[in-house]
Write a protein that holds these residues in place. Sequence first.
Motif, mmCIF file in Angstrom:
data_model
loop_
_atom_site.group_PDB
_atom_site.id
_atom_site.type_symbol
_atom_site.label_atom_id
_atom_site.label_comp_id
_atom_site.label_asym_id
_atom_site.label_seq_id
_atom_site.Cartn_x
_atom_site.Cartn_y
_atom_site.Cartn_z
ATOM 1 N N ASP A 242 -0.492 27.480 -9.766
ATOM 2 C CA ASP A 242 -1.964 27.675 -9.658
ATOM 3 C C ASP A 242 -2.282 26.487 -10.265
ATOM 4 O O ASP A 242 -3.814 26.474 -9.965
ATOM 5 N N ASP A 243 -1.795 25.218 -11.259
ATOM 6 C CA ASP A 243 -2.559 24.671 -12.420
ATOM 7 C C ASP A 243 -2.803 23.565 -11.401
ATOM 8 O O ASP A 243 -1.639 23.021 -10.654
ATOM 9 N N PRO A 244 -3.963 22.929 -10.284
ATOM 10 C CA PRO A 244 -3.362 21.439 -9.703
ATOM 11 C C PRO A 244 -2.598 20.474 -11.027
ATOM 12 O O PRO A 244 -2.604 19.454 -10.194
ATOM 13 N N TYR A 245 -3.161 20.076 -12.143
ATOM 14 C CA TYR A 245 -2.230 19.702 -12.462
ATOM 15 C C TYR A 245 -0.386 19.464 -12.994
ATOM 16 O O TYR A 245 0.019 18.363 -13.136
ATOM 17 N N ASP A 246 -0.245 20.658 -12.492
ATOM 18 C CA ASP A 246 0.845 20.649 -12.834
ATOM 19 C C ASP A 246 1.553 20.181 -10.922
ATOM 20 O O ASP A 246 1.481 20.801 -10.505
ATOM 21 N N CYS A 247 2.173 19.138 -11.224
ATOM 22 C CA CYS A 247 2.871 18.000 -10.191
ATOM 23 C C CYS A 247 3.706 17.503 -10.328
ATOM 24 O O CYS A 247 3.648 17.039 -11.438
ATOM 25 N N MET A 248 4.830 16.913 -9.349
ATOM 26 C CA MET A 248 5.698 16.291 -9.665
ATOM 27 C C MET A 248 5.774 14.925 -8.924
ATOM 28 O O MET A 248 4.636 14.549 -8.244
ATOM 29 N N ARG A 249 5.860 13.262 -9.982
ATOM 30 C CA ARG A 249 6.057 12.532 -9.301
ATOM 31 C C ARG A 249 6.806 11.568 -9.080
ATOM 32 O O ARG A 249 8.438 12.173 -9.046
ATOM 33 N N LEU A 250 7.145 10.958 -7.739
ATOM 34 C CA LEU A 250 7.980 10.461 -7.728
ATOM 35 C C LEU A 250 8.534 8.628 -8.335
ATOM 36 O O LEU A 250 7.535 8.273 -8.847
ATOM 37 N N ASN A 251 9.953 8.910 -8.449
ATOM 38 C CA ASN A 251 10.222 7.716 -9.006
ATOM 39 C C ASN A 251 9.724 6.243 -7.965
ATOM 40 O O ASN A 251 10.557 6.274 -6.965
ATOM 41 N N ALA B 73 0.946 -1.470 0.395
ATOM 42 C CA ALA B 73 0.154 0.096 0.043
ATOM 43 C C ALA B 73 0.602 1.247 0.092
ATOM 44 O O ALA B 73 0.884 2.116 -0.573
ATOM 45 N N VAL B 74 1.991 0.979 0.901
ATOM 46 C CA VAL B 74 3.210 2.305 0.242
ATOM 47 C C VAL B 74 3.327 2.522 -0.692
ATOM 48 O O VAL B 74 3.473 3.560 -1.597
ATOM 49 N N LYS B 75 3.591 1.902 -1.416
ATOM 50 C CA LYS B 75 4.428 1.620 -2.802
ATOM 51 C C LYS B 75 3.167 2.132 -3.156
ATOM 52 O O LYS B 75 3.598 3.769 -5.026
ATOM 53 N N ALA B 76 2.597 2.144 -3.608
ATOM 54 C CA ALA B 76 1.371 2.637 -4.328
ATOM 55 C C ALA B 76 0.351 3.974 -3.987
ATOM 56 O O ALA B 76 0.346 4.745 -5.233
ATOM 57 N N ALA B 77 0.297 3.696 -3.167
ATOM 58 C CA ALA B 77 0.355 5.696 -2.391
ATOM 59 C C ALA B 77 1.522 6.088 -2.735
ATOM 60 O O ALA B 77 1.662 6.969 -3.684
ATOM 61 N N LEU B 78 2.969 6.131 -2.889
ATOM 62 C CA LEU B 78 3.777 7.209 -3.083
ATOM 63 C C LEU B 78 3.678 7.127 -4.842
ATOM 64 O O LEU B 78 4.322 8.059 -5.206
ATOM 65 N N PHE B 79 3.258 6.198 -5.400
ATOM 66 C CA PHE B 79 3.397 6.055 -6.476
ATOM 67 C C PHE B 79 2.440 7.332 -7.320
ATOM 68 O O PHE B 79 2.379 7.274 -7.952
ATOM 69 N N ASN B 80 1.317 7.005 -6.416
ATOM 70 C CA ASN B 80 -0.334 7.865 -6.403
ATOM 71 C C ASN B 80 0.869 9.428 -6.634
ATOM 72 O O ASN B 80 -0.105 10.090 -6.103
ATOM 73 N N THR B 81 1.352 9.634 -5.276
ATOM 74 C CA THR B 81 1.298 10.805 -4.944
ATOM 75 C C THR B 81 1.817 11.777 -5.623
ATOM 76 O O THR B 81 2.953 11.863 -6.899
ATOM 77 N N LYS B 82 1.170 13.139 -6.200
ATOM 78 C CA LYS B 82 1.528 13.799 -6.741
ATOM 79 C C LYS B 82 1.495 15.394 -5.854
ATOM 80 O O LYS B 82 0.957 15.411 -5.018
ATOM 81 N N ILE B 83 2.832 15.789 -6.026
ATOM 82 C CA ILE B 83 3.640 16.826 -4.867
ATOM 83 C C ILE B 83 3.266 18.684 -5.528
ATOM 84 O O ILE B 83 4.237 18.346 -6.897
ATOM 85 N N PRO B 84 2.557 18.928 -6.276
ATOM 86 C CA PRO B 84 2.760 20.021 -6.060
ATOM 87 C C PRO B 84 3.847 20.726 -6.778
ATOM 88 O O PRO B 84 4.672 20.876 -5.833
ATOM 89 N N ARG B 85 3.971 21.394 -7.680
ATOM 90 C CA ARG B 85 5.168 21.883 -8.127
ATOM 91 C C ARG B 85 5.127 23.665 -7.947
ATOM 92 O O ARG B 85 4.443 24.489 -7.833
#
Lengths: 291, 956
Positions: free
Chosen positions: A184-193, A155-167
């Motif tokens: 201010d764009d909610p889609y503008d975010c960073m993903r974790l590897n 679950a942690v791995k899946a959640a980290l995969f899903n995490t969107k960190i705002p840019r």
Amino acid sequence: MATVKVSEAEKVYILHGIRDDLRVDGRGCEDYRHMEIETDVVSNTDGSAKVSLGHTAVLVGVKADIGKPRPMVPDEGYLEFFVDCSANATPEFEGRGGDELGTELSNTLYKVFDNKHSVDLKSLCISAGEHCWVLYVDVLLLQCDGNLYDAISVAVKAALFNTKIPRVHISADEEGTKEIELSDDPYDCMRLNVENVPCVVTLCKVGHRHVVDATLQEKACSVASLIISVTHKGTVTCMRKTGGGSLDPESIFEMTEAGKRVGKALHAPLMTLLQEEESLGKKRLKVGFLG
Amino acid sequence: FQSKYDKTLFSDELTRLTKTRSGGVMKIVREHYLRDDIWCGSEACSGCKQESTVLQTDACMESSLCSYPHYLVPDTNVVLHQIDVLEDPVIRNVIILQTVLQEVRHRSAPVYKRLKDVLHEKEKHFYTFTNEHHRETFIDREPGESANDRNDRAIRVAAKWYSQHLKTFECDKDGLKVVLLTNDQGNKQKAEESGLLVYKCEEYIKSLIANPELVDRLALSNDDKNEIGSSKVLFPEHLPLSRIQAGIKCGSFLQGTFRASRDNYLEATVFVQGEGDDSTEVLLQGLQNLNRAVHQDVVAVQLLPRSQWVAPSSVVLQDEGAAKDDDVEEEEEEKAVTEAARKPTGKVVGIIKRNWRPFCGMLNVSQIKESTRHLFTPADRRVPRIRIETRQASTLAGHRIMVAIDGWPKDSRYPNGHFVRSLGSAGEKDTEQEVLLLEHDVPHQAFSQAVLSFLPKMPWAITPEDMVRREDLRHLSVCSVDPPGCTDIDDALHCRELENGNLEVGVHIADVSHFIRPSNALDKEAASRGTTVYLCGKRIDMVPELLSSNLCSLRSNVERFAFSCIWEMNHKAEVLKTRFTKSAINSKASLTYAEAQMRIDDTNMNDEITKSLRGLNKLAKTLKRQRIDKGALTLSSLEVRFHMDSETHDPIDLQTKELMETNSMVEEFMLLANISVAQKIYDEFSECALLRKHPAPPPSNYDILLKAAKSKDVEIHTDSAKALADSLDGAKVDGFPYFNTLLRILATRCMMQAVYFCSGMDSDFHHYGLASPIYTHFTSPIRRYADIIVHRLLAVAIGADSTYPDLMDKHKQSALCNNLNYRHKMSQYAQRASVAFHTQLFFKSRGILNEEGYVLFVRKNAIIVLIPKFGLEGTVFFDTKGKTVPNLVFDEEGPTLSVEQHIFCIFDKVKVTITLDDSNVQHQKIRMSLIEPVITGVSVPAPDAEPQAKKLKLDN
């Protein structure tokens, strides 16, 4: 932890079955129970996942916040874990009953995930020595039916995969005072590897053999178990022994080998599944907690 | 209503928290409900199950572009910039989308309010369509789409939905269409691609066949501006908001309110509010440094290096003439400034918030006949002239008009604006009154339907239920004493002897809070108006007339609700017991001050009311003496009263108000009631009592008074209110009976403004003028909102009414006090301006008058003269333009001014001639010129006053 009472006769039955690679629910010794994963289930987190394994169910939420980097590693962010053993999972957790287990679980999670080999902590740095992202990983146990470690780690791995960190953008003015501005764009975010994020495989020594994903009954027949965290390449990053009994070196070796094998086999389908879900985007039918 | 719980968790909005919370990030998620029972609001629609419709079937605006009936869908920018056009009665059948409404609300509160007003107007047929909650028109933001793009798309989607919806469900197919109005090229193009009818706002308005004059009201859009301004860049660029904020944070810029100078258009100050009392004023000089800031804008300023600091110039400089911009810089050289006079000087680097409102003023019609561009001169001298485009210049010349500013490009000498509406010809009474009200921000529009809906139903009568919680005082012989012609009677009094020999005195105040319940539209409107404004011959009510002149007014011989304050007093006017109660009274007589005085004096009258009045009068005298002994000030200001012609309402005579004994009788009991109530509500609610304080003036305020008194060898002590009151009483000069009054007038000018405040936010409660440790306003709830709040507090305190949260919230109370203080100040200004205007009218009709007056102040180049007969103040200038300036020597110590060989001091008696100077229609002035003493080259020979005036003079 939730326990069940098992009679001598039942124990013998379970032991004999496992000796013949046939478990009470029909699985082989290295088989997992049915597992279900859904990500993005809690909208006010930055990443979340719900995993059920047999009757075990856990929910993990990741919340990204801005904090100060640790002094020894000024260019890295870090993770914080908290495990909430809700009394919904089992009545034993009522009051402060789940605290001890919660601490034990979160300590293990720190060991397994909070290092630069598992998660690219450098990517969480915003400005060295001043600001970094802190990922608060909150684990909620919804139901306990054995093998919490494995379920939580998936679950942690899946959640980290899903995490969107705002840019964020750092703007500095002439005086050098820095200001962090959120996009201010909610889609503008960073993903974790999450490629290197390990999964935990718990092996229970039952009789002379060991089983993966033990049910509560099997657990009751076991004297000791080994918790191994394995990456997708089969590298063991962490190992811990629990339970009152002892393990001889030979079976530790055997169990480690089995753990590597099972762990490696767990990563591949997990990643495919997560990517598949992601690709559905907004069209995905959400199941949530009522489905 | 059946609602479909259809889609939840739509918008994941990320918002930034401020640094105060350690720079954290919070994600805010809102559930957004969609429904399929939102109707289109069109009369022509057969598909929607709506009960009432707003949009008409026959939606005809004669346009050369759209010959078919159509509805308009304006986008946000069209609403924001062209609200003046949308408000016009011609524009009807408009669909305002929720998206637009929300954005307007977010971007401009005043426009939002105007839009809401339009929406409420039935004749306008404006319909709000909640497209954001409609299942078929809601859209989610897409990746890579900015919030604005998303809103534009939402507007297009909704417009598309409408056109399809109408096509499908229109009953008698006469081709009802939807027209989208947008000024955005990109949006227009996209709309065209999706098959919508779309026009630019200008295009559409110009196409309206019947109403060509609407074009003038169009605000200039960006691409039009270029052609207007000259190509050279006149002003430095404004900094972006982010840089300004960063600059303010680190202290390199200061934030403050821009206040243009009234006298010099090249000078302004920025008032920078510091922490506590630490406020500074930054001086700005020169067009470049003012950098397009307009009076009342919130601006960011940067201080110049100390070497460039200057002193405020004392020159009066008006932006006259058509376009003489170049002789501007010359002024700066002639200054040999002493170091001490220099003030922090700065320049405007950016505008934080524009505070533009429509300005009243007049058009300077361009010399070029065909030109459509004209300059507009606002009535308020602090506002720069505005360039507008109009084709009706010839009709608008000589009219008072309103103009709104649209923008101020950096290559334009003047801001650009557009015509809003005409108020009428200049100089006419109604027009000038309107100007006066608008310029002083007095809300004076008729009460809206929403407000009126909270009025009690007529006919109204007291019911037995009402009487359960009220004391029945209808049997008492209560009467009211007011100025003649007063219809909003707030207060009534009674006095009777008790069996134990003591006196019972009651002050009965109209129970307005019974009719105005907290937080309804009526209450909010009253709170926003704050006070009733009395102009000459006109009253702008705070509450609708039904309440102010009927149900709340304590008229004679009708039963009315009152809030009573009843004391038991002994004959020495000492209060033995105080009690407050809600009551019902029946006033036996509404008297004027003069009538009451006559009753008291007439020994033949011995009825209940007269006896009551005599008792009151006697007590009042004692009370007044006690109060003065404690150090209350009796100050003086001349109030002017006009005798109006009953038909034309033109002033025919003018006299200063006379004060009678009965005036002071009523006043004493009102003061007593106010003080009693203040004490009671403060005891009960120490944190949220609404009180009124009058701070002691700083000692430096008295300089002028002390100097003036000294010139007549009179000593004034200002250490305390008591000392001041005593020394004023003792100040007498033989053979100069008017001296004392003049001194009191001067003392009045030294005082601070009394203000409302919330007891929880302040520690100094003292009322300096009344020498009372605590004071509030309780006695005029019909015309002051503060009194309504005090009534509510008192009602809660005595258990007569229930409380509500806002009443106990000291921050909300404090905000309310700020508004009340502002409104109070503005209403006083408006009142003064109204008197000034009527004075002008009076003198216009009287022609030239010669009068005697006293010098009140001495200035560098002028003396200010008070004419006691008219309560009129005027300035006699000695350096009139175009004349040789006499030899002027100003001595600040005196202060005295010697003109040639004559020396003017304060209190000198002079004779002047009064004329009306109407060379500037916008700023008509009373002009005075000196007749006596005769100074060659300065004074004028006494012109023959007109016969009528002479007669007046003779019997003076």
